[in-house]
Design an enzyme around this catalytic site. Structure first.
Site, PDB file in Angstrom:
ATOM      1  N   VAL A  59     -59.707 -82.623 -52.945  1.00  0.00           N
ATOM      2  CA  VAL A  59     -59.143 -82.719 -51.598  1.00  0.00           C
ATOM      3  C   VAL A  59     -59.971 -81.894 -50.612  1.00  0.00           C
ATOM      4  CG1 VAL A  59     -57.097 -82.289 -50.180  1.00  0.00           C
ATOM      5  CG2 VAL A  59     -56.840 -83.208 -52.478  1.00  0.00           C
ATOM      6  N   CYS A  60     -60.414 -80.739 -51.024  1.00  0.00           N
ATOM      7  CA  CYS A  60     -61.240 -79.902 -50.148  1.00  0.00           C
ATOM      8  C   CYS A  60     -62.559 -80.608 -49.830  1.00  0.00           C
ATOM      9  CB  CYS A  60     -61.517 -78.550 -50.795  1.00  0.00           C
ATOM     10  SG  CYS A  60     -60.029 -77.573 -51.141  1.00  0.00           S
ATOM     11  N   ALA A  61     -63.174 -81.179 -50.846  1.00  0.00           N
ATOM     12  CA  ALA A  61     -64.420 -81.909 -50.644  1.00  0.00           C
ATOM     13  C   ALA A  61     -64.210 -83.086 -49.697  1.00  0.00           C
ATOM     14  CB  ALA A  61     -64.966 -82.384 -51.994  1.00  0.00           C
ATOM     15  N   SER A  63     -62.005 -83.298 -47.316  1.00  0.00           N
ATOM     16  CA  SER A  63     -61.834 -82.809 -45.942  1.00  0.00           C
ATOM     17  C   SER A  63     -63.186 -82.495 -45.304  1.00  0.00           C
ATOM     18  CB  SER A  63     -60.906 -81.596 -45.893  1.00  0.00           C
ATOM     19  OG  SER A  63     -61.512 -80.427 -46.385  1.00  0.00           O
TER      20      SER A  63
END
Length: 165
Positions: A59-61, A63
């Site tokens: 999820v961070c990637a 974003s």
């Protein structure tokens, strides 16, 4: 303390995000070349602060990829992607992904998380930054904030980008 969730379990943060209309606290972060990046470097520019636990999660990637895509068409705006990852990890990810429109920076030796109330106090991610977004106008005033309710979900990109107008 604000509350968020990690995999459905409530966890607290170290404080509260700044309020809309507040001045953003000054910060010093570290870029992928180990250079200091200061809030003063962006005076007169709008900022989107995409804040997340670690670029090594899906999820961070995502974003970072989505804000990178959006940043290509933004005027007088810098998008900072901020985590406590080491600068080397941020640089490796951005190089591998062709990320060129955002500025990855690390808070690994900074009080940025504490100053903005977004250090996770519990959960297996304790000590990392909570998934959040802060938009700052060209005068250094906070225009928008979001503490994402569930860390494993994406932020509201549309609302953050709309706050730039």
């Amino acid at each position: 303390m604000a509350k968020t969730h990690f995999q459905g379990n409530e966890t607290a943060t170290s404080g509260e995000l700044p309020q809309v209309g507040d001045n953003l606290a000054e910060f010093n972060l570290v870029n992928t070349e180990l250079g200091e990046v200061s809030s003063k470097d962006f005076q007169g520019r709008k900022l989107v602060l995409n804040i997340f636990p670690s670029v090594d999660t899906g999820v961070c990637a995502t974003s970072v990829r989505k804000f990178n895509e959006a940043a290509a068409s933004l005027e007088n705006t810098t998008v900072l992607c901020i985590s406590k990852d080491l600068p080397f990890a941020l640089g490796r990810f951005c190089s591998a992904e062709g990320i060129e429109n955002v500025t990855p920076v690390s808070a690994f030796r900074s009080t940025f998380g504490e100053d903005n109330g977004i250090v996770l106090e519990g959960s297996p991610l304790k000590g990392l930054l909570a998934r959040s977004v802060i938009v700052v106008d060209e005068n250094g005033k906070v225009a928008y904030t979001q503490l994402v309710d569930e860390i494993s979900t994406e932020p509201d990109y549309d609302a953050a980008l709309a706050a730039l107008n």
